[in-house]
Design a protein around this motif. Structure first.
Motif, PDB file in Angstrom:
ATOM      1  N   TRP A  71       0.870  -1.238  -0.023  1.00  0.00           N
ATOM      2  CA  TRP A  71      -0.114   0.064   0.031  1.00  0.00           C
ATOM      3  C   TRP A  71       0.844   1.292   0.125  1.00  0.00           C
ATOM      4  O   TRP A  71       0.391   2.259  -0.798  1.00  0.00           O
ATOM      5  N   VAL A  72       1.949   1.313   0.768  1.00  0.00           N
ATOM      6  CA  VAL A  72       2.843   2.277   0.710  1.00  0.00           C
ATOM      7  C   VAL A  72       3.546   2.564  -0.711  1.00  0.00           C
ATOM      8  O   VAL A  72       3.427   3.676  -1.065  1.00  0.00           O
ATOM      9  N   ALA A 120     -14.437   4.600  -7.054  1.00  0.00           N
ATOM     10  CA  ALA A 120     -14.863   3.689  -5.711  1.00  0.00           C
ATOM     11  C   ALA A 120     -15.972   2.876  -6.420  1.00  0.00           C
ATOM     12  O   ALA A 120     -16.215   1.941  -5.582  1.00  0.00           O
ATOM     13  N   VAL A 121     -16.813   3.315  -7.024  1.00  0.00           N
ATOM     14  CA  VAL A 121     -17.822   2.673  -7.583  1.00  0.00           C
ATOM     15  C   VAL A 121     -17.469   0.962  -8.314  1.00  0.00           C
ATOM     16  O   VAL A 121     -18.139   0.243  -8.263  1.00  0.00           O
ATOM     17  N   THR A 122     -16.504   1.511  -9.215  1.00  0.00           N
ATOM     18  CA  THR A 122     -15.967   0.307 -10.158  1.00  0.00           C
ATOM     19  C   THR A 122     -15.111  -0.658  -9.462  1.00  0.00           C
ATOM     20  O   THR A 122     -15.303  -1.741  -9.786  1.00  0.00           O
ATOM     21  N   LEU A 123     -14.341  -0.191  -8.588  1.00  0.00           N
ATOM     22  CA  LEU A 123     -13.342  -1.004  -7.716  1.00  0.00           C
ATOM     23  C   LEU A 123     -13.780  -1.505  -6.484  1.00  0.00           C
ATOM     24  O   LEU A 123     -13.329  -2.553  -6.302  1.00  0.00           O
ATOM     25  N   LEU A 124     -14.632  -0.712  -5.778  1.00  0.00           N
ATOM     26  CA  LEU A 124     -15.056  -1.042  -4.362  1.00  0.00           C
ATOM     27  C   LEU A 124     -16.218  -1.540  -4.102  1.00  0.00           C
ATOM     28  O   LEU A 124     -16.494  -1.780  -3.307  1.00  0.00           O
ATOM     29  N   GLN A 133      -5.173   4.492  -0.351  1.00  0.00           N
ATOM     30  CA  GLN A 133      -4.915   4.929   1.211  1.00  0.00           C
ATOM     31  C   GLN A 133      -6.104   4.415   1.948  1.00  0.00           C
ATOM     32  O   GLN A 133      -5.964   4.171   3.075  1.00  0.00           O
ATOM     33  N   ARG A 134      -7.231   4.587   1.177  1.00  0.00           N
ATOM     34  CA  ARG A 134      -8.655   4.344   1.955  1.00  0.00           C
ATOM     35  C   ARG A 134      -8.525   2.492   2.269  1.00  0.00           C
ATOM     36  O   ARG A 134      -9.106   2.208   3.567  1.00  0.00           O
ATOM     37  N   ARG A 135      -8.120   1.935   1.435  1.00  0.00           N
ATOM     38  CA  ARG A 135      -8.080   0.462   1.733  1.00  0.00           C
ATOM     39  C   ARG A 135      -6.999   0.042   2.792  1.00  0.00           C
ATOM     40  O   ARG A 135      -7.276  -0.839   3.567  1.00  0.00           O
TER      41      ARG A 135
END
Length: 296
Positions: free
Chosen positions: A60-61, A104-108, A160-162
């Motif tokens: 993630w970093v 966010a809609v397409t991936l999360l 970063q949210r993930r």
């Protein structure tokens, strides 16, 4: 939000808005990729010696470093060097909110509500207005580089949210450290052997963007997010283009026309409308008869 915390949030937006003028000054003395590399190098060292591990998986970093450190600031600084005015760049970068919702809609798998569609349509209209106006008078490629910077920022936001780092300042120090080597390599490959003989003005610009905007700014941002919900703090970032456009007009003479002002209203209002939730109407109190029945 308490008054002193409110002042802190507004002050942070002012620091990040003025940052575009400071970067414009720095780009007079450094090529864009070298300027970005030096920014993150100064933000990472010596702070890296005093912070612990990032507290999240290294992937993630590295991902946020690639998206934000290399992608966002690489595209943004090259776009500004190619002719994108600092105030307008601060406005176009707000398109990251539009990209963030789409990703966010397409991936999360987040839900796209009618309110979000309306808000994003308004923001997209403002972005198109900027594109048409700037494309008629400036280099359209510079505009598209800033749009690419906004898209890269949104990818970094999703990652970063993930990751959900426990300490945003410590996370940003490590992101800065991992952004530095690829930026130096890209600078060497594209811009040639670095020359560091800049005047004091250039080094002061680097000091501002590294210590005040990056370390100080993200430290304050994380401090506020630890005390308030993101939905309370995030709308204050919409003040960034207000300070960016006004400071560019004040310090570098960037004109503010009706088209730019209208586009700013569309983008800011659209993002704000898409990012806030409508207040739910209070449920009506039960009638005395119903209350009496429920108590039996």
């Amino acid at each position: 939000m308490r008054p002193r915390h409110l002042a802190l949030a507004v002050g942070l937006a002012a620091v990040w808005g003025f940052n575009f003028v400071v970067m414009e000054v720095g780009l007079r003395h450094f090529p864009p990729l070298l300027y970005a590399a030096l920014r993150f190098a100064l933000a990472a060292f010596p702070a890296l010696l005093f912070v612990g591990r990032p507290g999240v998986p290294w992937r993630w970093v590295a991902g946020v470093a690639a998206a934000v450190g290399v992608g966002q600031f690489g595209f943004l600084l090259i776009g500004m060097r190619a002719g994108m005015p600092p105030g307008l760049a601060s406005l176009v970068l707000q398109a990251q909110s539009l990209f963030t919702v789409v990703f966010a809609v397409t991936l999360l798998g987040e839900r796209l509500t009618g309110r979000r569609i309306t808000g994003l349509t308004l923001a997209l209209g403002g972005l198109v207005l900027v594109a048409v106006d700037f494309g008629a008078s400036g280099p359209f490629g510079a505009f598209m580089l800033c749009v690419a910077a906004a898209a890269s920022w949104s990818v970094g936001t999703i990652m970063q949210r993930r990751a959900a780092p426990p300490d945003s300042l410590r996370f940003m120090v490590w992101v800065s450290a991992l952004s530095t080597p690829p930026l130096f390599l890209l600078s060497f490959a594209v811009e040639g052997v670095p020359v560091l003989s800049a005047p004091l003005e250039g080094w002061l610009s680097l000091g501002y963007v590294a210590f005040i905007s990056t370390l100080g700014g993200f430290g304050v941002w994380g401090w506020l997010l630890h005390r308030y919900d993101a939905s309370v703090v995030a709308p204050y970032t919409l003040l960034i283009p207000v300070f960016g456009i006004s400071s560019a007009a004040l310090f570098v003479g960037e004109p503010i026309g009706w088209v730019k002002a209208g586009a700013a209203v569309l983008i800011v209002c659209g993002v704000l409308y898409a990012g806030t939730r409508p207040r739910s109407a209070p449920s009506p109190a039960p009638s005395p008869a119903l209350a009496g029945r429920s108590s039996r």
